[in-house]
Design an enzyme around this catalytic site. Structure first.
Site, short mmCIF file in Angstrom:
data_model
loop_
_atom_site.label_atom_id
_atom_site.label_comp_id
_atom_site.label_asym_id
_atom_site.label_seq_id
_atom_site.Cartn_x
_atom_site.Cartn_y
_atom_site.Cartn_z
N LYS A 37 58.06 57.07 48.56
CA LYS A 37 59.35 57.64 49.25
C LYS A 37 60.59 56.73 48.94
O LYS A 37 61.41 57.53 48.64
CB LYS A 37 59.14 57.49 50.82
CG LYS A 37 60.01 58.22 51.59
CD LYS A 37 59.68 59.72 51.64
CE LYS A 37 60.30 60.59 52.69
NZ LYS A 37 59.81 61.93 52.55
N HIS B 107 47.65 37.29 52.34
CA HIS B 107 48.31 38.69 51.95
C HIS B 107 49.81 38.39 51.16
O HIS B 107 50.84 38.41 52.17
CB HIS B 107 48.26 39.88 53.07
CG HIS B 107 46.88 40.08 53.30
ND1 HIS B 107 46.58 41.40 52.78
CD2 HIS B 107 46.19 39.83 54.23
CE1 HIS B 107 45.26 41.49 53.13
NE2 HIS B 107 45.07 40.72 54.08
N CYS C 259 42.54 38.81 49.55
CA CYS C 259 41.87 38.84 50.81
C CYS C 259 40.26 39.29 50.46
O CYS C 259 39.65 38.48 49.70
CB CYS C 259 42.43 39.76 51.80
SG CYS C 259 41.63 39.58 53.35
N TYR C 260 39.79 40.40 50.65
CA TYR C 260 38.51 40.70 50.32
C TYR C 260 38.32 40.71 48.90
O TYR C 260 37.36 40.41 48.19
CB TYR C 260 38.18 42.19 50.86
CG TYR C 260 36.73 42.52 50.24
CD1 TYR C 260 35.59 42.14 51.06
CD2 TYR C 260 36.62 43.43 49.36
CE1 TYR C 260 34.41 42.60 50.41
CE2 TYR C 260 35.27 43.90 48.66
CZ TYR C 260 34.32 43.57 49.36
OH TYR C 260 32.98 44.01 48.94
N VAL D 200 63.90 65.30 52.43
CA VAL D 200 64.30 64.58 51.22
C VAL D 200 63.51 64.99 49.80
O VAL D 200 64.28 65.20 48.64
CB VAL D 200 64.01 63.05 51.40
CG1 VAL D 200 64.28 62.14 50.06
CG2 VAL D 200 64.35 62.68 52.87
N ASP D 201 62.14 65.21 50.06
CA ASP D 201 61.36 65.33 48.82
C ASP D 201 61.79 66.63 48.17
O ASP D 201 61.93 66.70 46.81
CB ASP D 201 59.78 65.29 49.20
CG ASP D 201 59.67 64.35 49.97
OD1 ASP D 201 60.14 63.15 50.05
OD2 ASP D 201 58.52 64.04 50.89
N SER D 202 62.06 67.72 48.94
CA SER D 202 62.14 69.04 48.15
C SER D 202 63.66 68.69 47.67
O SER D 202 64.10 69.62 46.51
CB SER D 202 62.00 70.22 48.79
OG SER D 202 62.81 70.30 50.26
N GLU E 157 51.50 40.49 49.89
CA GLU E 157 52.47 41.68 49.81
C GLU E 157 52.92 42.04 51.16
O GLU E 157 54.17 42.75 51.27
CB GLU E 157 51.60 42.84 49.45
CG GLU E 157 50.49 43.41 50.65
CD GLU E 157 49.32 42.43 50.67
OE1 GLU E 157 49.25 41.39 50.05
OE2 GLU E 157 48.31 42.89 51.29
N GLY F 177 39.84 44.48 52.17
CA GLY F 177 38.86 45.46 52.38
C GLY F 177 38.52 44.85 53.65
O GLY F 177 38.14 43.74 54.11
#
Ligand code: XMP
Length: 515
Positions: free
Chosen positions: A371, A173, A81-82, A230-232, A175, A54
């Protein structure tokens, strides 16, 4: 199923943290720190918590703080981090301003080997490795019970841990991919320290979703406005497995799709999934409404409205449905209010459905997925790769890529040029694929020469951008060979194009689309 809570303190990488945890096979969710108490964390059954980064300093009263009772509940915590500084402060340590020794970017991490169980966090990490830092404060005096696990040249505590309470913090970090052993460190936290099971798998998700929707939607008629995105598409494939012919998918082909796209959607869904598939060919009505219109916002408005009118006109063949299905995915849920299910992004309504279509319920089977997970589900359900790996495509389609007035001829010209550009880029290999790439037909004509004769044709602009979130985007440095081949083929193969230019503007100041 074990699950991890990513507690958001305003960091930039919350979604990345949650995705990394899921990639390691553990289900994770993101919640704002202010939205959940320690008691609720325990009641919801979270098996571990990760505090995100943050932009704040823990000493400011206005900074996000958290109830320290969480630290005594036996739930493993990793602060990043934060989150590391906050954990230190909550546990009774001190945080200092790093002053001139603030670190941004790649930094060398040196492990300290204090001995004992706490070393589990950095197991398998060499004595010296590269990590990615971005901070102005850092941990000063460690809280009681903690040992130091690593440092950098300017950060005395870059990792710390209290193994008896399973509380750990890292200033860097883990990630981000720039942190060489980031994945090991997250894996150590999840499996060695929190002792979680890696039981989040797409196969299980598919099976349990099919079962759930088969049960919940039994005997109900469900409508899905299928855009071919893609999603629908994945939503349609999944629901069709659950309820078959009780699902009706309506695909409005507005004539503003890319080359062969409408047929790909129809070929994929018609007769293959056992659902009712209705394709409405509405090119003529959309183009006649758009005739003479050059103003971009007006184009969008007309298209949105025409979608509604098209649905209304087709409502007899669609029939009344009780449930509206939507391809909402997890980032939409987070972005529209950190888990507030009542807010739905308008573009998921494919331009909006008529208000006369009343629905008693909404089904959103993908609302827990990122996604890349949606794409994995699509592949497992047997959708074609071209659909599953589709780049984003705007709802108003090629209308915002034909600058100025839209005509069928201009659309056809653009479709050909766009298909060639995409084909040449895709030939270069998936690792070279930008986030989005397409052609734009400008309204500009220029002089050319073909076979000794003067020509006077359109200028096509090629656009390719690289981005994580489409809020900002960098123009992609495509190899010259790809640009050259695309330019040669477009000018040779597409009538009425004499010139090809490449757009080298990032967002901001430009937007991704030209209109
Ligand atoms: P811009 O042009 O705003 O685009 O930088 C960012 C991303 O959004 C897509 N886009 C749209 N998507 N309806 C949509 O569903 C729209 O009206 C629309 N306009 C832009 C664009 O393709 C890019 O991915």
């Amino acid at each position: 199923m074990d699950k991890v809570l990513v507690l958001d303190f305003g960091g930039q990488y919350d979604q990345l943290i949650a995705r990394r945890v899921r990639e390691l096979g553990v289900y994770s969710e993101i919640k704002a720190y202010s939205s959940i108490s320690p008691e609720e964390i325990a009641a919801c059954g979270y098996n571990a918590v990760i505090f995100t980064g943050g932009p704040n300093s823990v000493y400011l009263e206005t900074s996000p703080h958290y109830d320290p009772s969480l630290l005594g509940m036996g739930i493993p915590v990793l602060g990043i981090c934060y989150g590391d500084q906050l954990l230190c402060w909550m546990a009774g340590g001190t945080v200092e301003s790093a002053g001139v020794s603030s670190e941004y970017g790649k930094t060398e991490l040196v492990t300290d080997h204090p001995g004992g169980e706490a070393e589990a966090l950095l197991a398998g990490v060499p004595d010296i490795s590269t990590v990615w830092m971005s901070h102005t404060d850092h941990v000063g005096a460690l809280p009681p019970g903690f040992v130091n696990l690593a440092h950098t040249s300017s950060c005395p505590s870059a990792a710390m841990g209290d193994p008896s309470r399973k509380l750990y913090g890292v200033q860097f970090h883990p990630e981000v991919t720039h942190t060489e052993y980031g994945k090991n460190i997250l894996s150590n936290f999840l499996f060695r320290i929190a002792e979680l099971k890696a039981d989040w798998r797409m196969d299980d998700f598919i099976e349990s979703s099919i079962e759930k929707y088969r049960r919940e939607l039994k005997g109900k008629k469900v409508l899905l406005a299928l855009s071919g995105g893609v999603d629908s598409s994945v939503c349609a494939a999944l629901l069709s497995k659950a309820i078959g012919s009780d699902l009706t998918c309506v695909f409005v082909d507005h004539g503003l799709l890319r080359k062969d796209e409408g047929d790909l959607v129809e070929d994929t869904f018609k007769d293959r999934f056992g659902m009712n598939f209705i394709r409405i060919n509405a090119e003529d009505r959309f183009l006649s409404k758009l005739k003479g219109v050059t103003e971009p916002e007006k184009k969008r408005k007309i298209i949105g409205e025409e979608f509604i009118r098209t649905f209304e006109d087709a409502s007899d063949s669609i029939g009344q449905a009780e449930v509206l299905a939507q391809g909402t995915i997890y980032p939409d849920v987070i972005e529209s209010g950190k888990g507030d299910s009542s807010v739905i992004k308008s573009h998921h309504n494919v331009g909006g459905l008529p208000s006369v279509m009343a629905f008693s319920d909404i089904a959103e089977p993908l609302r827990d997925l990122f996604k890349d997970e949606v794409r994995a589900v699509g592949e497992k359900l047997g959708l074609p790769k071209e659909l599953v790996w589709r780049q984003p495509f705007p709802g108003p389609g090629l209308a915002v890529r034909v600058i100025g007035e839209i005509t069928k001829e201009k659309l056809d010209t653009l479709r050909e040029a766009d298909a060639i550009f995409r084909e040449e880029l895709e030939k270069a290999g998936p690792e070279k694929s930008p986030s989005q790439y397409f052609a734009v037909l400008t309204d500009l004509r220029s002089v050319g020469v073909k076979g000794d004769a003067r020509t006077y044709g359109y200028t096509v602009a090629l656009r390719a951008v690289t981005t994580d979130d489409f809020m900002t985007a960098e123009w992609t440095r495509l190899p010259y060979e790809v640009l050259e081949k695309a330019s040669l083929r477009i000018t040779n193969e597409v009538n009425d194009i004499t010139r090809v230019v490449y757009d080298i503007t990032s967002k901001p100041p430009a937007t991704v689309e030209w209109e």
